[in-house]
Design a protein around this motif. Structure first.
Motif, short mmCIF file in Angstrom:
data_model
loop_
_atom_site.label_atom_id
_atom_site.label_comp_id
_atom_site.label_asym_id
_atom_site.label_seq_id
_atom_site.Cartn_x
_atom_site.Cartn_y
_atom_site.Cartn_z
N PHE A 27 0.84 -1.19 0.00
CA PHE A 27 0.00 0.00 0.00
C PHE A 27 0.88 1.24 0.00
CE2 PHE A 27 -3.97 -2.18 1.02
CZ PHE A 27 -3.49 -3.39 1.50
N CYS A 28 0.48 2.26 -0.75
CA CYS A 28 1.21 3.53 -0.78
C CYS A 28 0.99 4.28 0.53
CB CYS A 28 0.77 4.39 -1.96
SG CYS A 28 1.58 6.01 -2.00
N LYS A 29 2.07 4.72 1.17
CA LYS A 29 1.97 5.46 2.42
C LYS A 29 1.35 6.84 2.23
CE LYS A 29 5.28 5.21 5.44
NZ LYS A 29 6.62 5.28 6.10
N GLN A 30 1.38 7.36 0.99
CA GLN A 30 0.86 8.70 0.74
C GLN A 30 -0.60 8.69 0.32
OE1 GLN A 30 3.29 11.32 -1.62
NE2 GLN A 30 5.19 10.35 -0.97
N CYS A 31 -0.93 7.85 -0.70
CA CYS A 31 -2.30 7.89 -1.23
C CYS A 31 -3.10 6.62 -0.96
CB CYS A 31 -2.28 8.18 -2.73
SG CYS A 31 -1.59 6.82 -3.73
N GLY A 32 -2.46 5.56 -0.41
CA GLY A 32 -3.18 4.33 -0.08
C GLY A 32 -3.41 3.40 -1.24
N GLY A 45 4.93 7.61 -4.22
CA GLY A 45 5.20 7.42 -2.79
C GLY A 45 5.74 6.05 -2.49
N LEU A 46 6.23 5.87 -1.25
CA LEU A 46 6.81 4.60 -0.81
C LEU A 46 5.70 3.59 -0.54
CD1 LEU A 46 9.45 3.14 0.03
CD2 LEU A 46 9.00 3.92 2.36
N MET A 47 5.88 2.37 -1.09
CA MET A 47 4.92 1.28 -0.86
C MET A 47 5.38 0.45 0.34
SD MET A 47 2.70 1.68 -3.34
CE MET A 47 1.80 0.13 -3.51
N VAL A 48 4.44 0.06 1.18
CA VAL A 48 4.75 -0.78 2.34
C VAL A 48 3.75 -1.92 2.39
CG1 VAL A 48 5.77 1.09 3.71
CG2 VAL A 48 3.33 0.64 3.89
N ARG A 50 1.23 -4.59 4.46
CA ARG A 50 0.31 -4.33 5.56
C ARG A 50 0.99 -4.60 6.91
NH1 ARG A 50 -5.09 -3.42 5.55
NH2 ARG A 50 -5.40 -4.19 3.44
N HIS A 51 1.97 -5.56 6.92
CA HIS A 51 2.73 -5.81 8.15
C HIS A 51 3.49 -4.55 8.55
CE1 HIS A 51 2.00 -10.14 8.31
NE2 HIS A 51 2.20 -10.16 7.01
N GLU A 52 4.17 -3.92 7.57
CA GLU A 52 4.93 -2.70 7.87
C GLU A 52 4.01 -1.55 8.25
OE1 GLU A 52 6.80 -2.72 4.01
OE2 GLU A 52 8.77 -3.00 4.94
N LYS A 53 2.83 -1.50 7.55
CA LYS A 53 1.88 -0.43 7.82
C LYS A 53 1.34 -0.54 9.23
CE LYS A 53 -2.20 1.71 5.71
NZ LYS A 53 -3.23 1.57 4.66
N ALA A 54 1.07 -1.79 9.68
CA ALA A 54 0.52 -2.00 11.02
C ALA A 54 1.57 -1.74 12.10
CB ALA A 54 0.00 -3.43 11.14
N ALA A 55 2.84 -2.00 11.75
CA ALA A 55 3.90 -1.84 12.75
C ALA A 55 4.19 -0.38 13.04
CB ALA A 55 5.18 -2.53 12.26
N GLY A 56 3.86 0.54 12.09
CA GLY A 56 4.11 1.96 12.30
C GLY A 56 5.54 2.31 11.99
N PRO A 57 5.92 3.57 12.23
CA PRO A 57 7.29 4.01 11.91
C PRO A 57 8.31 3.31 12.77
CG PRO A 57 6.11 5.68 13.17
CD PRO A 57 5.09 4.62 12.82
N GLN A 58 9.46 3.03 12.19
CA GLN A 58 10.53 2.35 12.90
C GLN A 58 11.21 3.32 13.86
OE1 GLN A 58 13.14 0.81 9.94
NE2 GLN A 58 11.81 -0.93 9.47
#
Length: 218
Positions: A27-32, A45-48, A50-58
């Motif tokens: 998923f795109c962090k900017q537009c979804g 934008g950067l794609m992440v 769903r695991h990374e998206k759920a984990a939040g910023p490092q």
């Protein structure tokens, strides 16, 4: 429902993977936007996942300071009497003395060693007159019916359903592969053999059937 970018099947909104083809969703962090690779084809934008998206910023990596002169302290202590010892070693806590102290030397911060080598150079394919701007994804198909760039080519009948593929190879960089297209793929007007990789360089002109795309690598 969302559409799998790999097989185009409808799947549940909260899916981590496509239940039809097994593709992990990004998923795109900017537009979804749901897509493939590390860059969004809509906004760049950067794609992440769903695991990374759920984990939040490092969390930032803690800096560990290693005193260069302290390396000699351990060697001197092991060498026995009569050898000058160096300063203590500090790793973020109280120092452990390894012998008589000397003037400290310069410190090296491991966290400042340099940028990560895991990121790829950004490849963009552009044709302003046709309003085409493609942000490349490693392994992505260029085609009229398949791949993440269908919206750019679906109205161009000379482009094959599966026309070419973009790939990044460590040591070689970005390359393009013709996938047995009907009307061919060319780099700087040089025709490509089917399934043979051709390296792309900044400023090249990649031709997909009758569509010219300027290669921009940064």
């Amino acid at each position: 429902m969302i559409i799998c970018p790999a097989c185009k099947e409808g799947i549940e909104d909260d899916s981590y993977f496509c239940d039809q083809c097994g593709q992990e969703l990004s998923f795109c962090k900017q537009c979804g936007h749901v897509g493939l690779g590390r860059r969004c084809t809509r906004c760049g934008g950067l794609m992440v996942s769903r695991h990374e998206k759920a984990a939040g910023p490092q969390q930032p990596v803690a800096s560990v300071n290693v005193n260069v002169a302290s390396i000699y302290a351990g060697r001197s202590a092991a060498a026995g009497p009569g050898v000058a010892a160096g300063p203590s070693v500090s790793a973020g806590g109280p120092s452990a003395s390894a012998g008589p102290s000397v003037a400290p030397g310069p410190s090296i911060s491991i966290a400042q060693a340099g940028p990560s080598r895991g990121s790829l150079p950004a490849l963009t394919l552009v044709n302003d007159s046709l309003n085409i701007r493609i942000v490349a994804m490693n392994g992505a198909i260029i085609g009229r019916r398949k791949g993440p760039y269908v919206q750019f080519f679906e109205q161009h009948s000379y482009v094959s359903g599966v026309h070419a593929q973009l790939k990044y190879k460590p040591g070689s960089g970005w390359c393009v592969i013709d996938k047995n297209s009907s009307n061919g793929t060319r780099v700087n007007q040089r025709p490509l053999e089917p399934d043979v990789e051709m390296t792309l360089s900044n400023g090249d002109i990649l031709t997909i059937a009758n569509i010219n795309l300027q290669v921009i690598i940064r």
